[in-house]
Scaffold this motif. Structure first.
Motif, short mmCIF file in Angstrom:
data_model
loop_
_atom_site.label_atom_id
_atom_site.label_comp_id
_atom_site.label_asym_id
_atom_site.label_seq_id
_atom_site.Cartn_x
_atom_site.Cartn_y
_atom_site.Cartn_z
N ASP A 75 0.86 -1.19 0.00
CA ASP A 75 0.00 0.00 0.00
C ASP A 75 0.90 1.24 0.00
N ASP A 76 0.53 2.24 -0.81
CA ASP A 76 1.36 3.44 -0.86
C ASP A 76 1.22 4.28 0.40
N GLU A 78 1.62 4.60 4.19
CA GLU A 78 2.32 3.97 5.30
C GLU A 78 1.37 3.66 6.45
N SER A 79 0.39 4.54 6.66
CA SER A 79 -0.55 4.33 7.76
C SER A 79 -1.38 3.07 7.57
N CYS A 81 -0.50 0.41 5.78
CA CYS A 81 0.41 -0.73 5.96
C CYS A 81 0.58 -1.04 7.45
N LEU A 82 0.82 -0.01 8.24
CA LEU A 82 1.03 -0.20 9.68
C LEU A 82 -0.23 -0.74 10.36
N THR A 98 5.98 -5.61 4.68
CA THR A 98 5.22 -4.50 4.10
C THR A 98 6.10 -3.73 3.14
N THR A 99 5.47 -3.11 2.14
CA THR A 99 6.19 -2.24 1.21
C THR A 99 5.24 -1.18 0.68
N ASN A 100 5.78 0.00 0.46
CA ASN A 100 5.03 1.09 -0.17
C ASN A 100 5.39 1.24 -1.64
N ASP A 101 6.26 0.37 -2.14
CA ASP A 101 6.77 0.46 -3.51
C ASP A 101 6.16 -0.63 -4.39
#
Length: 395
Positions: A75-76, A78-79, A81-82, A98-101
């Motif tokens: 997920d782009d 971060e919140s 994902c956390l 987790t990754t934002n990329d």
């Protein structure tokens, strides 16, 4: 959690095994899958107690197995994902990345083979649909372990069409997220277990359980293909029928454990001296057959038989003891000694009989001019005639 156990009936393919399991888990919601399940052989017996197939452990997923599955969150934000990571860890899941990329997802999956990917569909630069295109190239087996995350209702159907197995709407209902994650992991792990078990069944069907060599069924298939190839190309193929000399004495004096180890070592030596296209099979007991797919003439088949005799005669180290044994061989060639599987096996077996009668540890070539050798004829490829003739010779 309810135990789900699937009994695989003889003759089922890997695809049917997998679809049976998935169909049971989703109550066969897909009509086509339900029809296939209903049409499968002995369909009422597909779901049975695990004790009927190799004990209770098969196809039973414990909560521990699910909680130790590998999960990737993409997920782009971060919140988000956390939040998802915290919810899953609180529920007991232990292996979470987790990754934002979105550009890194394919490489991560290729390296780690995640059991489940929670994938946001709306991301800058590369959206979730493009990510799934790359994942589909990795998951060649056809099962894409993606749980799509979206705030756009019209994206749900498109996500399923692209290969996602389920979706979760944003903003998240945490109870729904946990249930869908659990259900998807259950199906994914059963899918993987079915594939593994199917491969094991395939090995048992076509390979000798002791040596790993081709068995009688596989031998028949490969000989038939070799004969078709030789017929179409007007070429030759050959059969080398091998039988260990005095193997019963090894079993009687050193024990069956040593005998089994010896058979495995003999199998390794025979496999190590043939070409990749050739086949080494064990018929059972101490009998082996080498199928030479393409030969220039009888000279090549004779050379293989001679190499086999020399290779087998070298000493073996088994359990701290040195064991020696010899082998005899009979050679037949298509089309001179037969034009089908049964005739070639018969001819090679007759030649093997002559090798045994000549003093053993030698090879003999089938004689088309004098087929009436006093040995019982093979009723089928599964009949081990040379077992009987060997006992007659040894007596």
């Amino acid at each position: 959690m309810t135990d789900v156990v699937v009994e695989v009936t003889r003759g089922e393919t890997m695809e049917i095994i997998t679809e049976n399991i998935v169909a049971i888990l989703v109550n066969a919601a897909d009509p086509a899958r339900k029809r296939r399940l209903s049409a499968a052989p002995d369909a009422p017996q597909l779901v049975s107690r695990a004790r009927n197939i190799h004990g209770r452990s098969n196809y039973m997923l414990s909560a521990v197995a699910i909680l130790h599955a590998c999960i990737l969150i993409v997920d782009d934000l971060e919140s988000d994902c956390l939040l998802l990571e915290q919810v899953l860890r609180k529920a007991g899941y232990t292996c979470i990345t987790t990754t934002n990329d979105p550009f890194a997802v394919s490489a991560l999956h290729r390296k780690n083979h995640y059991d489940l990917i929670l994938l946001d569909l709306c991301m800058p630069g590369m959206d979730g649909f493009q990510v799934m295109e790359g994942l589909n190239e990795i998951e060649t087996g056809g099962y894409l372990p993606v749980l799509a995350l979206t705030a756009e209702p019209h994206h749900k159907v498109r996500a399923l069409q692209c290969g996602a197995k389920d979706f979760v709407s944003k903003p998240f209902e945490l109870e729904e997220v946990l249930m869908r994650v659990h259900n998807m992991l259950e199906v994914r792990l059963l899918h993987a277990a079915a594939q593994s078990y199917g491969k094991m069944l395939e090995t048992q069907v076509f390979n000798d359980p002791l040596t790993g060599l081709a068995n009688r069924r596989s031998l028949t298939d490969r000989m038939s293909m070799a004969l078709d190839h030789a017929c179409c190309n007007r070429s030759a193929m050959a059969v080398v029928y091998l039988d260990l000399d005095g193997f019963k004495q090894i079993n009687d004096t050193l024990g069956h454990g040593v005998g089994d180890d010896l058979l495995k070592l003999v199998a390794e030596r025979l496999e190590g001296m043939v070409r990749e296209d050739d086949t080494v099979a064990r018929l059972g007991g101490d009998e082996f057959i080498i199928v030479l797919r393409h030969v220039s003439g009888i000279e090549y088949a004779v050379a293989v038989a001679s190499r086999a005799i020399q290779a087998v005669a070298k000493p073996y180290e088994i359990g701290g003891a040195t064991v020696t044994i010899t082998i005899s061989a009979g050679v037949s060639i298509y089309p001179d000694h037969g034009d089908n599987v049964e005739k070639l096996i018969k001819s090679a077996d007759r030649a093997l009989y002559e090798a045994k009668r000549s003093g053993k540890n030698v090879y003999r070539i089938a004689d088309v001019a004098n087929p009436a050798v006093p040995a019982p004829l093979l009723a089928s490829i599964g009949t081990c005639v040379s077992d009987r003739t060997r006992r007659q010779v040894e007596r």
